[in-house]
Scaffold this motif. Sequence first.
Motif, mmCIF file in Angstrom:
data_model
loop_
_atom_site.group_PDB
_atom_site.id
_atom_site.type_symbol
_atom_site.label_atom_id
_atom_site.label_comp_id
_atom_site.label_asym_id
_atom_site.label_seq_id
_atom_site.Cartn_x
_atom_site.Cartn_y
_atom_site.Cartn_z
ATOM 1 N N SER A 142 0.850 -1.200 0.000
ATOM 2 C CA SER A 142 0.000 0.000 0.000
ATOM 3 C C SER A 142 0.878 1.240 0.000
ATOM 4 O O SER A 142 2.003 1.226 0.507
ATOM 5 C CB SER A 142 -0.931 0.016 1.218
ATOM 6 O OG SER A 142 -0.218 0.347 2.382
ATOM 7 N N ASP A 143 0.355 2.304 -0.607
ATOM 8 C CA ASP A 143 1.019 3.607 -0.558
ATOM 9 C C ASP A 143 -0.064 4.660 -0.759
ATOM 10 O O ASP A 143 -0.953 4.462 -1.596
ATOM 11 C CB ASP A 143 2.091 3.734 -1.655
ATOM 12 C CG ASP A 143 3.068 4.868 -1.367
ATOM 13 O OD1 ASP A 143 4.258 4.594 -1.137
ATOM 14 O OD2 ASP A 143 2.621 6.048 -1.357
ATOM 15 N N ASN A 144 0.023 5.743 0.016
ATOM 16 C CA ASN A 144 -1.033 6.747 -0.136
ATOM 17 C C ASN A 144 -0.787 7.694 -1.308
ATOM 18 O O ASN A 144 -1.563 8.599 -1.544
ATOM 19 C CB ASN A 144 -1.304 7.503 1.181
ATOM 20 C CG ASN A 144 -0.076 8.187 1.712
ATOM 21 O OD1 ASN A 144 0.929 8.282 1.011
ATOM 22 N ND2 ASN A 144 -0.137 8.666 2.943
ATOM 23 N N ASN A 145 0.295 7.435 -2.049
ATOM 24 C CA ASN A 145 0.535 8.201 -3.280
ATOM 25 C C ASN A 145 0.244 7.275 -4.470
ATOM 26 O O ASN A 145 1.015 6.347 -4.757
ATOM 27 C CB ASN A 145 1.993 8.684 -3.307
ATOM 28 C CG ASN A 145 2.310 9.504 -4.535
ATOM 29 O OD1 ASN A 145 1.689 9.316 -5.586
ATOM 30 N ND2 ASN A 145 3.274 10.400 -4.420
ATOM 31 N N SER A 199 5.312 8.314 10.626
ATOM 32 C CA SER A 199 4.140 7.433 10.669
ATOM 33 C C SER A 199 4.463 6.024 11.160
ATOM 34 O O SER A 199 3.569 5.167 11.182
ATOM 35 C CB SER A 199 3.485 7.381 9.274
ATOM 36 O OG SER A 199 4.449 7.059 8.301
ATOM 37 N N HIS A 226 -2.562 -1.675 -3.087
ATOM 38 C CA HIS A 226 -3.722 -1.158 -2.343
ATOM 39 C C HIS A 226 -3.492 0.324 -2.074
ATOM 40 O O HIS A 226 -2.420 0.689 -1.564
ATOM 41 C CB HIS A 226 -3.860 -1.847 -0.976
ATOM 42 C CG HIS A 226 -4.005 -3.321 -1.039
ATOM 43 N ND1 HIS A 226 -5.219 -3.955 -0.932
ATOM 44 C CD2 HIS A 226 -3.085 -4.314 -1.179
ATOM 45 C CE1 HIS A 226 -5.050 -5.261 -1.000
ATOM 46 N NE2 HIS A 226 -3.748 -5.517 -1.158
ATOM 47 N N GLN A 227 -4.518 1.124 -2.336
ATOM 48 C CA GLN A 227 -4.369 2.542 -2.004
ATOM 49 C C GLN A 227 -4.720 2.822 -0.556
ATOM 50 O O GLN A 227 -4.336 3.830 -0.002
ATOM 51 C CB GLN A 227 -5.241 3.389 -2.928
ATOM 52 C CG GLN A 227 -4.511 3.683 -4.216
ATOM 53 C CD GLN A 227 -5.287 4.642 -5.094
ATOM 54 O OE1 GLN A 227 -5.963 5.532 -4.617
ATOM 55 N NE2 GLN A 227 -5.161 4.438 -6.388
ATOM 56 N N ASP A 228 -5.461 1.901 0.055
ATOM 57 C CA ASP A 228 -5.940 2.126 1.420
ATOM 58 C C ASP A 228 -5.352 1.050 2.348
ATOM 59 O O ASP A 228 -5.709 -0.121 2.278
ATOM 60 C CB ASP A 228 -7.477 2.067 1.397
ATOM 61 C CG ASP A 228 -8.068 2.364 2.759
ATOM 62 O OD1 ASP A 228 -7.310 2.373 3.753
ATOM 63 O OD2 ASP A 228 -9.289 2.575 2.828
ATOM 64 N N THR A 229 -4.458 1.481 3.236
ATOM 65 C CA THR A 229 -3.796 0.536 4.145
ATOM 66 C C THR A 229 -4.803 -0.140 5.069
ATOM 67 O O THR A 229 -4.720 -1.350 5.331
ATOM 68 C CB THR A 229 -2.740 1.295 4.989
ATOM 69 O OG1 THR A 229 -1.795 1.883 4.100
ATOM 70 C CG2 THR A 229 -2.021 0.374 5.945
ATOM 71 N N THR A 230 -5.778 0.642 5.565
ATOM 72 C CA THR A 230 -6.761 0.071 6.503
ATOM 73 C C THR A 230 -7.546 -1.055 5.829
ATOM 74 O O THR A 230 -7.740 -2.123 6.420
ATOM 75 C CB THR A 230 -7.717 1.179 7.008
ATOM 76 O OG1 THR A 230 -6.908 2.189 7.612
ATOM 77 C CG2 THR A 230 -8.710 0.650 8.015
ATOM 78 N N THR A 244 7.412 3.485 5.540
ATOM 79 C CA THR A 244 7.048 4.897 5.375
ATOM 80 C C THR A 244 8.078 5.758 6.108
ATOM 81 O O THR A 244 8.907 5.229 6.854
ATOM 82 C CB THR A 244 5.642 5.129 5.965
ATOM 83 O OG1 THR A 244 5.696 4.760 7.344
ATOM 84 C CG2 THR A 244 4.592 4.317 5.249
#
Length: 363
Positions: free
Chosen positions: A35-38, A80, A55-59, A76
């Motif tokens: 996952s990565d939020n970018n 974080s 995955h864009q959403d870790t949760t 990260t």
Amino acid sequence: MSKRRIYIIGAGSIANSHVQTISKLPIDEVETHVSDNNPIVLQQFKERFPQVIPHQDTTAMLAEPARENDFVIVCTPPVSHCAITVQALESNRHVLCEKPLAMNQGESRSMLAKAQETERLLGCCSSRFIGHHVTETMKSWVEEQKLGRLYHVRWLYRGQGSRSGVVVGSNRSWCFDSQQSGGGVLMDWGPYDMTAINDILQPIQVDVLHAWMAPPVSDAVLPEGAVLDVEFHIGASMIYHCQDGSQVSVSFERGHPAYASSTKQFEFQGTEGAVEFDWLDQDGLTYYYNDQGMVGSQHVPYVQDENAPQMLERPLFYFFQSINGQPSPAVLNERAVFNFNCLRAVYDCVRNRRSQSVRLEDL
Ligand SMILES: NC(=O)c1ccc[n+]([C@@H]2O[C@H](COP(=O)([O-])OP(=O)(O)OC[C@H]3O[C@@H](n4cnc5c(N)ncnc54)[C@H](O)[C@@H]3O)[C@@H](O)[C@H]2O)c1
């Protein structure tokens, strides 16, 4: 048998290395989630490593019910590490966190508390130099008192090269911003230093008596908008309290870039001998001893085991062994947090202008 599942959070520079190491682990089948939020970074990562599941959403990624041997690698920036590690532990997965483990001692303690509560393993990637031939030799020589009574360690690395934290070809401006990185050269290289010194000496308490740090001024061009408020040169005088009741004085210094000669000295001095080494040059150790009243010296060459994991691969290999219940030099739970807290105590000493003590039994 079901596939092994490994979850990487943060698809930046170091995640590339971990994905390559995963392919060398002794597992028949592996499912690697990332996952990565970018979204752009995530897309590029998927193009480089088509085998990963993005995955864009870790949760949402961690919401999948955990299996016993699932584990997460947190890749990260340091700001974080604590929140993501706690979230991953709460999902009932073991966690290997990139170095530095956290931003401060409060965070590292809460990560340990969560690992204890969930009965999962917490490891840190600061173990790159553990299991290295030079470190292992030093450790066994200290244990068998080959140098007599150990009284002093000098751990000095000063370089004139680029700012610490700058990786060729990347724009990691978070490294310069203390709100993101927690600090400069000590947060970048100190985790390896402290983990190696602590692995060799196995202290139960570390006192930071005095420490200093400075931000050498330079006209090097920073990325636009970057905040630069971290140290690039730092040092400390410490006392290590060992399990056998002995005390060892440790003189520590790290700086790059520093306005001084490039110097490296990794020395352990005892009443009956001394050792100098440099694991980065992979040259081996120089052993000094009493030779009929004179100082004799012997070079002990570095022995490379081609089959053993290499520097960047070690943290993941060791953590994997631990999860499988195999003997491993991995640095886990209390020891991982103790090593980090020793590092953080250097900053606390500078900021509070007071000596600091870190005790293993307090964890
Ligand atoms: N680059 C190296 O050579 C290297 C070596 C050893 C250790 N490390 C450590 O690894 C960590 C990451 O370093 P890096 O160099 O890979 O950084 P990087 O900036 O290249 O990558 C970090 C990635 O994490 C993503 N990210 C940030 N916050 C996130 C969040 N909350 N959820 C999901 N994704 C998030 C970013 O988008 C970015 O892609 C740091 O702690 C660093 O000290 C890096």
